[in-house]
Design a protein around this motif. Structure first.
Motif, PDB file in Angstrom:
ATOM      1  N   LEU A  27       0.824  -1.206   0.000  1.00 32.21           N
ATOM      2  CA  LEU A  27       0.000   0.000   0.000  1.00 32.21           C
ATOM      3  C   LEU A  27       0.859   1.257   0.000  1.00 32.21           C
ATOM      4  CD1 LEU A  27      -2.646  -1.087   2.636  1.00 32.21           C
ATOM      5  CD2 LEU A  27      -2.822  -1.175   0.159  1.00 32.21           C
ATOM      6  N   ALA A  28       0.391   2.235  -0.704  1.00 34.17           N
ATOM      7  CA  ALA A  28       1.049   3.536  -0.712  1.00 34.17           C
ATOM      8  C   ALA A  28       0.773   4.248   0.609  1.00 34.17           C
ATOM      9  CB  ALA A  28       0.516   4.372  -1.872  1.00 34.17           C
ATOM     10  N   PRO A  29       1.671   5.136   1.033  1.00 30.72           N
ATOM     11  CA  PRO A  29       1.404   5.924   2.235  1.00 30.72           C
ATOM     12  C   PRO A  29       0.070   6.655   2.096  1.00 30.72           C
ATOM     13  CG  PRO A  29       3.665   6.255   1.511  1.00 30.72           C
ATOM     14  CD  PRO A  29       2.961   5.468   0.431  1.00 30.72           C
ATOM     15  N   GLY A  30      -0.704   6.648   3.150  1.00 34.73           N
ATOM     16  CA  GLY A  30      -1.987   7.324   3.147  1.00 34.73           C
ATOM     17  C   GLY A  30      -3.133   6.468   2.627  1.00 34.73           C
ATOM     18  N   ALA A  31      -2.841   5.222   2.219  1.00 34.98           N
ATOM     19  CA  ALA A  31      -3.903   4.329   1.738  1.00 34.98           C
ATOM     20  C   ALA A  31      -4.848   4.009   2.888  1.00 34.98           C
ATOM     21  CB  ALA A  31      -3.296   3.044   1.181  1.00 34.98           C
ATOM     22  N   GLY A  32      -6.098   3.738   2.559  1.00 35.55           N
ATOM     23  CA  GLY A  32      -7.107   3.478   3.574  1.00 35.55           C
ATOM     24  C   GLY A  32      -6.953   2.134   4.258  1.00 35.55           C
ATOM     25  N   VAL A  33      -6.557   2.158   5.513  1.00 35.91           N
ATOM     26  CA  VAL A  33      -6.459   0.945   6.316  1.00 35.91           C
ATOM     27  C   VAL A  33      -6.981   1.233   7.715  1.00 35.91           C
ATOM     28  CG1 VAL A  33      -4.451  -0.005   5.102  1.00 35.91           C
ATOM     29  CG2 VAL A  33      -4.109   1.391   7.113  1.00 35.91           C
ATOM     30  N   ASN A  34      -7.376   0.172   8.378  1.00 31.16           N
ATOM     31  CA  ASN A  34      -7.683   0.237   9.804  1.00 31.16           C
ATOM     32  C   ASN A  34      -6.649  -0.621  10.500  1.00 31.16           C
ATOM     33  OD1 ASN A  34     -10.094   1.764   9.507  1.00 31.16           O
ATOM     34  ND2 ASN A  34     -11.154  -0.087   8.866  1.00 31.16           N
ATOM     35  N   VAL A  35      -6.171  -0.168  11.655  1.00 29.72           N
ATOM     36  CA  VAL A  35      -5.199  -0.917  12.433  1.00 29.72           C
ATOM     37  C   VAL A  35      -5.829  -1.257  13.772  1.00 29.72           C
ATOM     38  CG1 VAL A  35      -2.910  -0.898  13.498  1.00 29.72           C
ATOM     39  CG2 VAL A  35      -3.276   0.246  11.296  1.00 29.72           C
ATOM     40  N   VAL A  36      -5.832  -2.552  14.094  1.00 32.02           N
ATOM     41  CA  VAL A  36      -6.402  -3.029  15.355  1.00 32.02           C
ATOM     42  C   VAL A  36      -5.279  -3.631  16.181  1.00 32.02           C
ATOM     43  CG1 VAL A  36      -8.030  -4.659  16.377  1.00 32.02           C
ATOM     44  CG2 VAL A  36      -8.594  -3.532  14.213  1.00 32.02           C
ATOM     45  N   GLU A  37      -5.104  -3.132  17.405  1.00 32.02           N
ATOM     46  CA  GLU A  37      -4.129  -3.733  18.308  1.00 32.02           C
ATOM     47  C   GLU A  37      -4.709  -5.028  18.849  1.00 32.02           C
ATOM     48  OE1 GLU A  37      -1.972  -1.313  21.153  1.00 32.02           O
ATOM     49  OE2 GLU A  37      -2.779   0.468  20.154  1.00 32.02           O
ATOM     50  N   LEU A  38      -3.912  -6.086  18.833  1.00 34.77           N
ATOM     51  CA  LEU A  38      -4.364  -7.381  19.314  1.00 34.77           C
ATOM     52  C   LEU A  38      -4.135  -7.504  20.820  1.00 34.77           C
ATOM     53  CD1 LEU A  38      -2.955  -9.556  16.395  1.00 34.77           C
ATOM     54  CD2 LEU A  38      -5.220  -8.496  16.612  1.00 34.77           C
ATOM     55  N   VAL A  39      -4.882  -8.383  21.445  1.00 34.37           N
ATOM     56  CA  VAL A  39      -4.818  -8.544  22.893  1.00 34.37           C
ATOM     57  C   VAL A  39      -3.470  -9.098  23.342  1.00 34.37           C
ATOM     58  CG1 VAL A  39      -7.307  -8.841  23.130  1.00 34.37           C
ATOM     59  CG2 VAL A  39      -5.863 -10.838  22.777  1.00 34.37           C
ATOM     60  N   ASP A  40      -3.117  -8.786  24.568  1.00 34.11           N
ATOM     61  CA  ASP A  40      -1.929  -9.315  25.231  1.00 34.11           C
ATOM     62  C   ASP A  40      -0.633  -9.083  24.464  1.00 34.11           C
ATOM     63  OD1 ASP A  40      -3.539 -10.216  27.322  1.00 34.11           O
ATOM     64  OD2 ASP A  40      -3.854 -12.163  26.370  1.00 34.11           O
ATOM     65  N   GLY A  41      -0.557  -7.968  23.722  1.00 25.33           N
ATOM     66  CA  GLY A  41       0.676  -7.650  23.010  1.00 25.33           C
ATOM     67  C   GLY A  41       0.994  -8.600  21.870  1.00 25.33           C
ATOM     68  N   ALA A  42      -0.029  -9.276  21.330  1.00 24.18           N
ATOM     69  CA  ALA A  42       0.188 -10.257  20.262  1.00 24.18           C
ATOM     70  C   ALA A  42       0.535  -9.606  18.930  1.00 24.18           C
ATOM     71  CB  ALA A  42      -1.044 -11.151  20.102  1.00 24.18           C
ATOM     72  N   GLY A  43       0.390  -8.286  18.811  1.00 24.93           N
ATOM     73  CA  GLY A  43       0.707  -7.590  17.575  1.00 24.93           C
ATOM     74  C   GLY A  43      -0.432  -6.717  17.119  1.00 24.93           C
ATOM     75  N   VAL A  44      -0.556  -6.578  15.817  1.00 21.56           N
ATOM     76  CA  VAL A  44      -1.609  -5.752  15.234  1.00 21.56           C
ATOM     77  C   VAL A  44      -2.217  -6.479  14.040  1.00 21.56           C
ATOM     78  CG1 VAL A  44      -0.509  -3.574  15.908  1.00 21.56           C
ATOM     79  CG2 VAL A  44      -0.115  -4.495  13.616  1.00 21.56           C
ATOM     80  N   CYS A  45      -3.389  -6.016  13.660  1.00 23.39           N
ATOM     81  CA  CYS A  45      -4.011  -6.461  12.417  1.00 23.39           C
ATOM     82  C   CYS A  45      -4.222  -5.229  11.558  1.00 23.39           C
ATOM     83  CB  CYS A  45      -5.340  -7.161  12.681  1.00 23.39           C
ATOM     84  SG  CYS A  45      -6.147  -7.728  11.165  1.00 23.39           S
ATOM     85  N   VAL A  46      -3.699  -5.270  10.343  1.00 23.86           N
ATOM     86  CA  VAL A  46      -3.882  -4.189   9.377  1.00 23.86           C
ATOM     87  C   VAL A  46      -4.967  -4.655   8.413  1.00 23.86           C
ATOM     88  CG1 VAL A  46      -2.806  -2.780   7.593  1.00 23.86           C
ATOM     89  CG2 VAL A  46      -1.483  -3.476   9.599  1.00 23.86           C
ATOM     90  N   ILE A  47      -6.057  -3.907   8.378  1.00 26.47           N
ATOM     91  CA  ILE A  47      -7.196  -4.276   7.553  1.00 26.47           C
ATOM     92  C   ILE A  47      -7.277  -3.303   6.385  1.00 26.47           C
ATOM     93  CG2 ILE A  47      -9.694  -4.627   7.518  1.00 26.47           C
ATOM     94  CD1 ILE A  47      -9.431  -4.942  10.653  1.00 26.47           C
ATOM     95  N   GLN A  48      -7.132  -3.836   5.193  1.00 25.89           N
ATOM     96  CA  GLN A  48      -7.191  -3.011   3.986  1.00 25.89           C
ATOM     97  C   GLN A  48      -8.645  -2.655   3.717  1.00 25.89           C
ATOM     98  OE1 GLN A  48      -5.422  -4.864   0.579  1.00 25.89           O
ATOM     99  NE2 GLN A  48      -5.756  -3.114  -0.735  1.00 25.89           N
TER     100      GLN A  48
END
Length: 89
Positions: A27-48
């Protein structure tokens, strides 16, 4: 003796992990995504955002799992937490 520097903020880690997910998606910078932090420091989910997108779950070690948009969030999360990963390119 000088004390060690403070650890980086949790937010900075989240932004770095989100960047890894965006890069995987190409994705180009500024592209539409949602970022969800996962529980217990497991990471993140990037949703296009938008049709034909997908989700990238990114662990703190930057290993990741890509799932297409047809796979719901909880199913992808369960696979990710269970150790499933997308092979490195």
């Amino acid at each position: 003796m000088t004390p060690p520097p403070p650890p980086p903020s949790h937010r900075a880690g989240t932004e770095q992990l989100a960047g890894a997910g965006k890069a995987f998606l190409g994705l180009a910078p500024g592209a539409g995504v949602n970022v969800v932090e996962l529980v217990d420091g497991a990471g993140v989910c990037v949703i296009q955002a938008g049709r034909g997108g997908g989700k990238v779950y990114v662990a703190p070690d930057r290993s990741l799992l890509f799932v297409p948009s047809a796979v719901d969030f909880d199913t992808g999360l369960a696979a990710f937490l269970g150790g499933a990963r997308t092979p490195a390119r």
